[in-house]
Design an enzyme around this catalytic site. Structure first.
Site, short mmCIF file in Angstrom:
data_model
loop_
_atom_site.label_atom_id
_atom_site.label_comp_id
_atom_site.label_asym_id
_atom_site.label_seq_id
_atom_site.Cartn_x
_atom_site.Cartn_y
_atom_site.Cartn_z
N GLU A 1 13.32 10.62 59.46
CA GLU A 1 14.43 10.72 58.54
C GLU A 1 13.98 10.52 57.08
OE1 GLU A 1 16.04 8.64 62.32
OE2 GLU A 1 14.15 8.85 61.23
N THR B 1 -13.57 9.66 91.72
CA THR B 1 -13.54 10.83 90.84
C THR B 1 -14.66 10.76 89.82
OG1 THR B 1 -11.15 11.12 91.09
CG2 THR B 1 -12.15 12.05 89.11
N ASP C 1 -17.40 13.66 90.08
CA ASP C 1 -17.30 14.69 89.04
C ASP C 1 -17.97 14.31 87.72
OD1 ASP C 1 -15.79 16.08 90.89
OD2 ASP C 1 -13.87 15.45 90.03
N ARG D 1 -10.03 17.69 74.38
CA ARG D 1 -10.85 18.66 73.65
C ARG D 1 -10.07 19.97 73.53
NH1 ARG D 1 -13.61 16.58 77.75
NH2 ARG D 1 -13.89 18.53 78.91
N GLU E 1 -5.23 11.58 86.79
CA GLU E 1 -5.91 12.83 87.13
C GLU E 1 -6.71 12.74 88.43
OE1 GLU E 1 -7.61 15.24 84.16
OE2 GLU E 1 -6.56 14.29 82.50
#
Length: 354
Positions: free
Chosen positions: A35, A179, A183, A190, A280
């Site tokens: 505002e 994970t 991985d 990014r 994730e």
């Protein structure tokens, strides 16, 4: 979005005789609200103009002065408010203050859209818990990796870029230790919002690792921003010291059957003013969250491939349900295409998150 947390993401537009004379959005905490930004741009043109704003203007002194007083002083004649702020410090008082100053107020235009923009803020101020988003990518047959554990890449580049934009708006990304081991991800935002493809603000990275198995040379420990290792107390003091030397915080929490108490982790996250957690993976962590009703929103990317194999990993493990009738049914479901990938999103509960 992505820079205002723990404040809500708010936009304001000032219109006079059908012409936009001022626009603004909430700046990072401690700076001006939407505002005030719009009023500054409008200047003297704000007098007798109408303001349209995402959320009820604040009426209390916090990091900044109350927006209601700025609106009144500027001579705004009417304010259109999409959503009442459920924060106990506001909760209708902003509208009342404007009305008492002779300013007409209209509430509820585009309310659902405003709810979705600030769904994490709404849950945080009403339940003092972060908004949990479960996200995963899978094949048509529901696999998130092959039988050898290989998962790059199930989703296409367009879908992955969208995920980076989601990471930018989240306060934290959470994954399980398996994970990280399988991985070795970066868990950074990014391909969006920043110089060289890196956003100016990186989300907090939270690794749920009950037994401290995360390798000290994991990629997540080498990225800009901060990483927290959530583990079961007590944790090895020497290993904790080594992790501290590379900038990793070890968060020791109570254990439930040898595993990190996720409910307690969420409460601790809320105390740190973490409003949004993007989970994730992996399947064990997601399974726990779904089994215990801790997920608010689901985002699933589906790729038109068949992986097959009884040993290939599925997205959600845990206990699951005994019958199809007991299965979690999503509400307000939406579909979005990313090339040949499809994103299915929905909420685990009906109605606004608060």
């Amino acid at each position: 979005m992505g820079y205002t947390s723990p404040n809500p993401s708010v936009g304001a537009v000032i219109v006079k005789r059908g012409v936009v004379v001022g626009m603004g959005y909430t700046q990072p905490p401690g700076s001006d609200h939407a505002e005030v930004m719009a009023l500054r741009q409008a200047g003297d043109k704000a007098r007798y103009a109408a303001m349209f704003v995402t959320l009820e203007p604040c009426c209390h002194y916090g990091r900044t002065p109350p927006c209601t007083q700025a609106i009144i002083s500027a001579g705004i004649s009417e304010v259109h408010i999409a959503l009442i702020d459920p924060n106990p410090l506001v909760a209708g008082r902003g509208v009342r203050e404007l009305n008492e100053a002779g300013i007409k107020t209209y509430v509820g235009e585009c309310e659902q859209e405003a709810c979705e923009i600030n769904e994490a803020y709404l849950k945080f101020v009403t339940r003092n818990l972060p908004f949990v988003i479960a996200k995963f990518a899978m094949s048509l047959d529901g696999k998130i990796a092959t039988k050898t554990g290989q998962s790059k890449w199930i989703s296409n580049e367009e879908a992955r870029n969208y995920v980076h934009a989601m990471r930018h708006t989240a306060d934290a990304i959470m994954v399980g230790v398996n994970t990280v081991i399988a991985d070795n991800p970066l868990l950074t935002a990014r391909s969006c919002y920043g110089k060289g493809g890196m956003t100016k603000k990186q989300p907090l990275r939270i690794i749920v690792d009950s037994n401290g198995r995360t390798p000290s040379d994991a990629n997540v420990f080498k990225q800009p921003g901060k990483t927290v290792l959530a583990t079961v107390e007590p944790f090895d003091k020497e290993k904790k010291k080594r992790l501290a030397q590379i900038g990793v915080e070890v968060l020791e929490l109570p254990g439930v059957e040898g595993l990190v108490d996720i409910e307690e982790l969420l409460k601790v996250s809320a105390k740190r003013e973490i409003l949004t957690i993007l989970v994730e993976g992996g399947s064990r962590l997601l399974g726990y969250l779904f089994d215990h009703g801790l997920v608010d929103k689901v985002l699933v990317f589906i790729s038109p491939i068949i992986i097959g194999g009884s040993q290939a990993r599925t997205a959600v493990s845990g206990d699951g349900v005994g019958s199809v009738a007991e299965a979690l049914c999503l509400h307000r479901v939406n579909f979005k295409n990313f090339g040949d990938n499809v994103l299915i999103s929905g909420y685990t509960k009906e109605g606004p998150q608060q």
